[in-house]
Design a protein around this motif. Structure first.
Motif, PDB file in Angstrom:
ATOM      1  N   LYS A  63       0.837  -1.199   0.000  1.00 19.78           N
ATOM      2  CA  LYS A  63       0.000   0.000   0.000  1.00 19.78           C
ATOM      3  C   LYS A  63       0.878   1.258   0.000  1.00 19.78           C
ATOM      4  CE  LYS A  63      -3.946   1.637   2.714  1.00 19.78           C
ATOM      5  NZ  LYS A  63      -4.760   1.293   3.901  1.00 19.78           N
ATOM      6  N   GLU A  85      -6.309   8.438   0.644  1.00 22.46           N
ATOM      7  CA  GLU A  85      -6.289   7.367   1.650  1.00 22.46           C
ATOM      8  C   GLU A  85      -7.525   6.485   1.540  1.00 22.46           C
ATOM      9  OE1 GLU A  85      -3.858   6.313   3.633  1.00 22.46           O
ATOM     10  OE2 GLU A  85      -2.561   7.887   2.855  1.00 22.46           O
ATOM     11  N   ASP A  86      -8.693   7.102   1.300  1.00 17.60           N
ATOM     12  CA  ASP A  86      -9.917   6.309   1.124  1.00 17.60           C
ATOM     13  C   ASP A  86      -9.786   5.390  -0.081  1.00 17.60           C
ATOM     14  OD1 ASP A  86     -11.025   7.521   3.321  1.00 17.60           O
ATOM     15  OD2 ASP A  86     -12.329   8.871   2.184  1.00 17.60           O
ATOM     16  N   ASP A  89      -7.460   2.445   0.749  1.00 13.34           N
ATOM     17  CA  ASP A  89      -8.167   1.449   1.562  1.00 13.34           C
ATOM     18  C   ASP A  89      -9.110   0.627   0.693  1.00 13.34           C
ATOM     19  OD1 ASP A  89      -6.871   2.387   3.827  1.00 13.34           O
ATOM     20  OD2 ASP A  89      -8.560   3.637   4.483  1.00 13.34           O
ATOM     21  N   ARG A  93      -8.839  -3.389  -0.090  1.00 12.96           N
ATOM     22  CA  ARG A  93      -9.999  -4.227   0.213  1.00 12.96           C
ATOM     23  C   ARG A  93     -10.459  -4.987  -1.029  1.00 12.96           C
ATOM     24  NH1 ARG A  93     -12.474  -0.601   2.647  1.00 12.96           N
ATOM     25  NH2 ARG A  93     -13.615   0.276   0.900  1.00 12.96           N
TER      26      ARG A  93
END
Length: 151
Positions: A63, A85-86, A89, A93
């Motif tokens: 990441k 950042e969202d 993530d 995922r």
């Protein structure tokens, strides 16, 4: 669970609690053999996603490495770090939810490019220039024409 004091295998759980994030269970146990108490922690074992690079090498998904590339592409652009950042993530995922242990790098790269295209056209072209290894100005012009024709 083996007792750390007497190495006995018979014990009972006397208390279980979730941590504040809800992803680890703390268990207080009591050894049936010696009567002493000890604590264990239980959490889901996450297998790392392996990225298959263009040259065939395999590398664990990082990441941080993706963040570095995206931040370079978004440098001096009005893009919130929270948006980045969202997305990171969400990307991580999505990769884990595929259930695949190995994912080709081109799939990851295309996901990043698609999102950057939604966020900021300049960041998209910057990232594309590195990802697609533009050789000269004609590659830039071709990508810009493609970008403009979609608008």
């Amino acid at each position: 669970m083996k007792c750390p004091f007497c190495a006995g295998l018979d014990n009972k759980v006397i208390d279980s609690r979730l941590n504040k994030d809800g992803n680890v269970i703390r268990r207080r146990r009591e050894c049936i053999g010696c009567g002493r108490r000890f604590t264990t922690y239980e959490q889901i074992e996450e297998l790392p996603v392996v990225i298959i690079k263009k040259d065939g090498r395999r590398e664990i998904f990082s990441k941080d490495k993706v963040r570095t590339g995206i931040l370079k592409a978004c440098e001096k652009r009005n893009i919130s770090i929270n948006v980045i950042e969202d997305f990171l993530d969400e990307l991580e995922r999505d990769l884990k939810e595929t259930g695949e242990k190995e994912i080709p790098a081109n799939i990851v790269g295309e996901k990043i490019m698609k999102k950057l295209h939604e966020i900021d056209d300049v960041a998209y072209v910057r990232f594309a220039s590195v990802y697609r290894e533009f050789k000269d100005i004609n590659d830039f012009i071709w990508e810009l024409k493609k970008l403009l024709s979609k608008q």
